[in-house]
Design an enzyme around this catalytic site. Structure first.
Site, PDB file in Angstrom:
ATOM      1  N   PHE A  17       9.209  -2.873   6.555  1.00 11.48           N
ATOM      2  CA  PHE A  17       9.160  -2.611   7.995  1.00 11.48           C
ATOM      3  C   PHE A  17       8.838  -3.888   8.765  1.00 11.48           C
ATOM      4  O   PHE A  17       8.227  -3.855   9.826  1.00 11.48           O
ATOM      5  CB  PHE A  17       8.104  -1.535   8.282  1.00 11.48           C
ATOM      6  CG  PHE A  17       8.268  -0.303   7.440  1.00 11.48           C
ATOM      7  CD1 PHE A  17       9.201   0.674   7.780  1.00 11.48           C
ATOM      8  CD2 PHE A  17       7.529  -0.133   6.280  1.00 11.48           C
ATOM      9  CE1 PHE A  17       9.375   1.800   6.993  1.00 11.48           C
ATOM     10  CE2 PHE A  17       7.690   1.000   5.488  1.00 11.48           C
ATOM     11  CZ  PHE A  17       8.615   1.967   5.838  1.00 11.48           C
ATOM     12  N   GLY A  43      -1.382  -5.035   1.480  1.00 12.19           N
ATOM     13  CA  GLY A  43      -0.280  -4.141   1.816  1.00 12.19           C
ATOM     14  C   GLY A  43       1.053  -4.779   1.491  1.00 12.19           C
ATOM     15  O   GLY A  43       1.685  -5.398   2.346  1.00 12.19           O
ATOM     16  N   SER A  49       7.250  -8.740   2.741  1.00 11.26           N
ATOM     17  CA  SER A  49       6.325  -9.773   3.224  1.00 11.26           C
ATOM     18  C   SER A  49       5.914 -10.696   2.085  1.00 11.26           C
ATOM     19  O   SER A  49       5.691 -11.896   2.283  1.00 11.26           O
ATOM     20  CB  SER A  49       5.097  -9.140   3.872  1.00 11.26           C
ATOM     21  OG  SER A  49       4.383  -8.327   2.946  1.00 11.26           O
ATOM     22  N   ASP A  68      -2.477  -4.251  -3.252  1.00 12.26           N
ATOM     23  CA  ASP A  68      -1.915  -2.961  -2.840  1.00 12.26           C
ATOM     24  C   ASP A  68      -2.151  -1.959  -3.973  1.00 12.26           C
ATOM     25  O   ASP A  68      -1.923  -2.286  -5.138  1.00 12.26           O
ATOM     26  CB  ASP A  68      -0.415  -3.095  -2.564  1.00 12.26           C
ATOM     27  CG  ASP A  68       0.156  -1.928  -1.773  1.00 12.26           C
ATOM     28  OD1 ASP A  68      -0.171  -0.760  -2.086  1.00 12.26           O
ATOM     29  OD2 ASP A  68       0.934  -2.176  -0.829  1.00 12.26           O
ATOM     30  N   GLY A  72       0.993   4.152  -1.485  1.00 10.64           N
ATOM     31  CA  GLY A  72       1.492   4.402  -0.135  1.00 10.64           C
ATOM     32  C   GLY A  72       0.411   4.752   0.863  1.00 10.64           C
ATOM     33  O   GLY A  72      -0.653   5.259   0.506  1.00 10.64           O
ATOM     34  N   SER A 121      -7.877  -1.899  -1.430  1.00  8.41           N
ATOM     35  CA  SER A 121      -8.311  -3.163  -0.847  1.00  8.41           C
ATOM     36  C   SER A 121      -9.807  -3.412  -1.020  1.00  8.41           C
ATOM     37  O   SER A 121     -10.230  -4.491  -1.466  1.00  8.41           O
ATOM     38  CB  SER A 121      -7.938  -3.174   0.639  1.00  8.41           C
ATOM     39  OG  SER A 121      -8.405  -4.326   1.277  1.00  8.41           O
ATOM     40  N   HIS A 141      -2.744   2.197   8.399  1.00  6.70           N
ATOM     41  CA  HIS A 141      -3.004   2.040   9.826  1.00  6.70           C
ATOM     42  C   HIS A 141      -3.993   3.054  10.387  1.00  6.70           C
ATOM     43  O   HIS A 141      -4.191   3.121  11.600  1.00  6.70           O
ATOM     44  CB  HIS A 141      -1.690   2.106  10.609  1.00  6.70           C
ATOM     45  CG  HIS A 141      -0.841   0.875  10.446  1.00  6.70           C
ATOM     46  ND1 HIS A 141      -1.166  -0.143   9.574  1.00  6.70           N
ATOM     47  CD2 HIS A 141       0.313   0.496  11.040  1.00  6.70           C
ATOM     48  CE1 HIS A 141      -0.238  -1.095   9.637  1.00  6.70           C
ATOM     49  NE2 HIS A 141       0.669  -0.730  10.529  1.00  6.70           N
TER      50      HIS A 141
END
Length: 208
Positions: A17, A43, A49, A68, A72, A121, A141
């Site tokens: 994304f 993440g 990324s 990570d 999910g 994390s 988030h």
């Protein structure tokens, strides 16, 4: 922009994304920061990324830690908006992006640059002692999750290093506020100064 000396690799083939300008920003920022030390992302998902950051670290002979749990975020779960059936492990009845992530690293030839840390994390950070030149936060988030990521990793950024936070939306109508909340928290700490934002990629430099 050609990131890697891998002719058959196409960054657009990697699920994710991340907008193109944000990815290019990650690459350029990491190219400079990784001259000072290793980098870390929170993440990874399927590795988009990771490729941008890892390619920069590879050029500098540096290491990228990719944290990570690969189960999910909330929005990736079965029945949720961003659920991807291709990443669902029917036998375990859980989302699992790690297999796809490893395939991305193999195709991009970054297996000797990127160190996957497959853990939540806060667990990965519990005994962390390595100073970091760059931390990129793009995990869950939900506010609790974003706060945990910030509190776990921001203190490990060295003076002059960078803290990057994805999905910064100052206007609540544009998106969730948790990443923006930790961005503001970092500024309020007095430890970071704001650099120009790249699309939704917040860029902060540690000054103290």
């Amino acid at each position: 922009m050609k990131l890697l000396q891998v002719p058959e690799f196409d960054i657009q083939s990697v699920k994710g994304f991340l907008a193109d300008d944000e990815g290019e920003g990650l690459y350029q920022l990491a190219l400079t920061a990784s001259q000072m030390g290793p980098c870390l992302e929170v993440g990874s998902y399927c590795g988009k990324s990771t490729v941008y950051l890892g390619a920069a670290c590879q050029q500098q002979g540096q290491t990228l830690f990719a944290v990570d749990h690969h189960r999910g975020s909330e929005e990736h779960q079965l029945g949720e908006e961003y659920h991807d059936p291709e990443l669902y492990d029917g036998q375990a009845q859980k989302m699992d992006s790690f297999r796809t992530f490893r395939d991305t690293l193999q195709r991009a030839r970054l297996e000797y640059t990127v160190v996957p840390v497959v853990a939540p994390s806060a667990v990965a950070a519990r005994h962390w002692a390595t100073p970091l030149a760059l931390v990129f936060i793009d995990g869950g988030h939900a506010l609790e999750t974003a706060l945990a990521d910030y509190r776990s990793w921001a203190a490990h950024v060295i003076p002059g290093g960078l803290l990057l936070i994805h999905d910064i939306f100052p206007d609540p109508a544009d998106g969730g506020q948790a990443p923006y909340d930790i961005y503001k928290l970092a500024l309020a700490s007095g430890l970071f100064e704001a650099l120009p934002t790249i699309n939704t990629l917040g860029v902060l430099r540690r000054i103290a």
